[in-house]
Structure formats: structure tokens, C-alpha cells
Design a protein around this motif. Structure first.
Motif, short mmCIF file in Angstrom:
data_model
loop_
_atom_site.label_atom_id
_atom_site.label_comp_id
_atom_site.label_asym_id
_atom_site.label_seq_id
_atom_site.Cartn_x
_atom_site.Cartn_y
_atom_site.Cartn_z
N VAL A 285 0.84 -1.20 0.00
CA VAL A 285 0.00 0.00 0.00
C VAL A 285 0.87 1.25 0.00
O VAL A 285 0.46 2.32 0.40
N ALA B 137 -0.30 -4.18 3.77
CA ALA B 137 -1.50 -4.53 4.54
C ALA B 137 -1.61 -6.05 4.54
O ALA B 137 -1.47 -6.70 3.50
N PHE C 281 -2.08 -2.94 9.07
CA PHE C 281 -1.05 -2.19 8.37
C PHE C 281 0.30 -2.43 9.03
O PHE C 281 0.41 -2.44 10.27
N SER D 251 -4.74 -3.51 -3.29
CA SER D 251 -4.98 -2.07 -3.15
C SER D 251 -4.79 -1.36 -4.48
O SER D 251 -4.05 -1.84 -5.37
N ASN E 46 -6.21 4.96 -3.22
CA ASN E 46 -6.48 5.12 -1.79
C ASN E 46 -7.45 4.08 -1.26
O ASN E 46 -8.05 4.26 -0.21
N THR E 47 -7.59 2.97 -1.98
CA THR E 47 -8.59 1.97 -1.62
C THR E 47 -7.96 0.60 -1.42
O THR E 47 -7.12 0.18 -2.22
N ILE E 48 -8.39 -0.06 -0.36
CA ILE E 48 -8.03 -1.46 -0.13
C ILE E 48 -9.25 -2.32 -0.44
O ILE E 48 -10.36 -2.03 0.01
N TYR F 65 -12.25 -0.51 1.39
CA TYR F 65 -11.93 0.29 2.57
C TYR F 65 -10.98 1.42 2.19
O TYR F 65 -10.14 1.27 1.30
N ASN F 66 -11.14 2.55 2.88
CA ASN F 66 -10.26 3.69 2.69
C ASN F 66 -8.93 3.43 3.38
O ASN F 66 -8.90 3.09 4.57
N ILE F 67 -7.83 3.58 2.67
CA ILE F 67 -6.51 3.32 3.25
C ILE F 67 -6.20 4.26 4.40
O ILE F 67 -5.60 3.88 5.40
N GLU F 68 -6.62 5.51 4.28
CA GLU F 68 -6.23 6.52 5.28
C GLU F 68 -6.93 6.32 6.62
O GLU F 68 -6.33 6.44 7.68
N GLY G 213 -9.45 3.62 7.19
CA GLY G 213 -9.97 2.28 7.41
C GLY G 213 -11.47 2.16 7.28
O GLY G 213 -12.03 1.09 7.54
#
Length: 281
Positions: free
Chosen positions: A69, A75, A84, A110, A113-115, A126-129, A131
Motif C-alpha cells: 500500500v 496490509a 497495516f 490495493s 487510496n482503496t483497499i 476500505y479507505n486506506i487513510e 480504514g
């Protein structure tokens, strides 16, 4: 075709390794060893003749997958969420936030900005920043599905997502694409897709790319799918198989720089092979 093979057994391992996932983060190769419940760090320029594990990070539960990521961040997919982890320049792992998902995480990947994670039946984002789910469940494959891995395209203006469904008797790769604000899906189905282990989207000069599929087949574990317009695809197994030294291939780790990492089940080695050595794209 002989790939480079590296010893990944660590002195503190209690069992043979099962490398269920891998990724390349900057100069490092990161491995998820499910049997020993360890994340392992290798240098990408490691010597095949050396003990190549630089450092490890222990988990109290089984590890299901790992993805990059960022340049020095990964991740890790776990049974109840994802963790993380930072790979620092001092050659050590540092645990960061853990995101509890309320569902199992079998596979993880990923983009931007998305997992993306899959449990047995659904794909979540999910948003990486922070969660947070965004918008959470985005695709339901049905109660009969058995989703195991997810891959994404990193080609410009390409939002396709690829999901491996290992449901016995109806194994396939599900391809998702946003079109006019909705998710469209279609499937790659073939008799050779038995016991899917892993998948990886491969960018190339072909504008639609390729999908490399790892299956449980001692003679031909790799299936190559060339994608084309209007959901077209051509399936090939007639290219040189690169796995020599990994008896039971279990996972694929793909970089955007023509490198594949192959991990095995109950195998203390991983193999690194160049895609151009597998076939001409």
C-alpha cells in the motif's frame, strides 16, 4: 526455464513455510507465511545461496494474504480484518493500525487510496487513510461462491477488479468493472481452472492486459489469459511453465516491473521469475 530460488526458512520457524501471499514494496520482498504465522522481509537483490530472511513479524493468528500500500508499507489480511505494517529502512517491521472488518479477509489488494478485500462470498472496499468502508460491500458473488484472492488493474483509467472463485465445480475468475456508475461483471470460465490458488493482473502493451492464474496442477500450474474488447479472452497453457523447485505452488506476487514471486505450500523457498522469460506478451 530456471527461476531464481531463495531460501525463506527462518531460525525461529516451527514448521515448513507456506507462503500464501507476497508483494514487492520498493526494495523489499514481503512474504506472508501462514503456517508459521509470520510476515517475512527479504531484500529484492538477495543472494539465492544465502539465508535471505532479513527480519520477521509474528502474528497470533493465521495470515491469509499481503499487499503493498506504499513504498514501505503493506496490509496483511487476517481472519477478522487487516493489519497495516511498515517496513522501515532500518530493516524492521513496525505494526501500525489494525482494521477490524466484522468479516473474514481471505484476499487483499490495493489501488490508489482503496483497499479491496474478499471474504468467502463478497468483495469489500476500505479507505486506506482511515480504514472506513467506502462504500463497504460492493459486490456479492452469492452463497455458493468461495472467493479466495483479489487482483486489480493499475493501468491508467482502468478500474477493473479480478476475483478468484474456487467454488468446487464452478471455479472461475470474476471480472468487475464500473460502467456508468454501476458495477458490471463477467466471468472467465474454463475446465483448466480447477482448484484456483491465486491470480494476478499483468499490464502489458496489450491495452486490455492479461491475467495470470495459478491452479493446483502439477504439470501446468499456470494459466495465461489474454484479455480483449467486449469481455473477450483467450486462455493459454501452451507456454513454458516457470516453476521448477516449488513443488506445490500456492501464491503469486506481482510487481509492475515484470517480476513474479511464486510461493509454495510446505516449501521453504520462493522463486522469482521475469514475465518476459515466461512468454512473449
Amino acid at each position: 526455464m530456471e527461476p531464481q530460488t531463495y531460501n525463506v526458512r527462518h531460525a525461529n520457524d516451527e514448521d515448513d513455510c507456506s507462503i500464501i501471499g507476497s508483494c514487492l514494496a520498493k526494495f523489499w520482498i514481503v512474504l506472508a507465511d501462514s503456517r508459521n504465522r509470520k510476515l517475512k522481509l527479504l531484500h529484492s537483490a538477495c543472494n539465492p545461496n544465502d539465508n535471505n530472511v532479513i527480519t520477521t513479524c509474528d502474528f497470533t493468528c493465521e495470515i491469509n494474504d499481503v499487499c503493498s500500500v506504499g513504498a514501505f508499507r503493506v496490509a496483511v489480511a487476517l481472519d477478522d480484518g487487516f493489519q497495516f505494517v511498515q517496513a522501515r529502512s532500518r530493516v524492521e517491521f513496525v505494526l501500525e493500525r489494525k482494521i477490524l472488518c466484522g468479516h473474514r479477509c481471505n484476499g487483499i489488494n490495493s489501488r490508489n487510496n482503496t483497499i479491496y478485500v474478499v471474504d468467502n462470498h463478497k468483495l469489500y472496499a476500505y479507505n486506506i487513510e482511515n480504514g472506513e468502508e467506502m462504500p463497504g460491500e460492493i459486490y456479492d458473488a452469492g452463497d455458493q461462491s468461495d472467493l479466495c484472492k483479489v487482483s486489480v488493474s493499475h493501468k491508467h483509467n482502468d478500474n477493473r477488479i479480478f476475483i478468484a472463485d474456487r467454488n468446487h465445480g464452478s471455479e472461475c475468475v470474476i471480472v468487475l468493472q464500473y460502467q456508468e456508475g454501476q458495477i458490471r461483471d463477467w466471468k472467465i470460465v474454463d475446465d483448466c481452472l480447477r482448484h484456483i490458488r491465486d491470480i494476478a493482473f499483468i499490464p502489458s502493451d496489450n491495452p486490455y492486459g492479461h491475467v495470470l492464474i495459478l491452479v493446483e496442477n502439477a504439470a501446468n500450474p499456470f494459466v495465461w489469459v489474454s484479455l480483449s474488447e467486449n469481455n473477450g479472452h483467450q486462455i493459454r497453457q501452451d507456454f513454458p511453465q516457470p516453476v521448477t523447485g516449488i513443488q506445490h505452488p500456492l501464491s503469486l506476487g506481482c510487481s509492475q516491473e515484470d517480476t513474479i514471486i511464486i510461493g509454495g505450500q510446505r516449501d521453504n523457498s520462493v522463486s522469482k521469475v521475469q514475465l518476459t522469460a515466461m512468454l512473449v506478451l
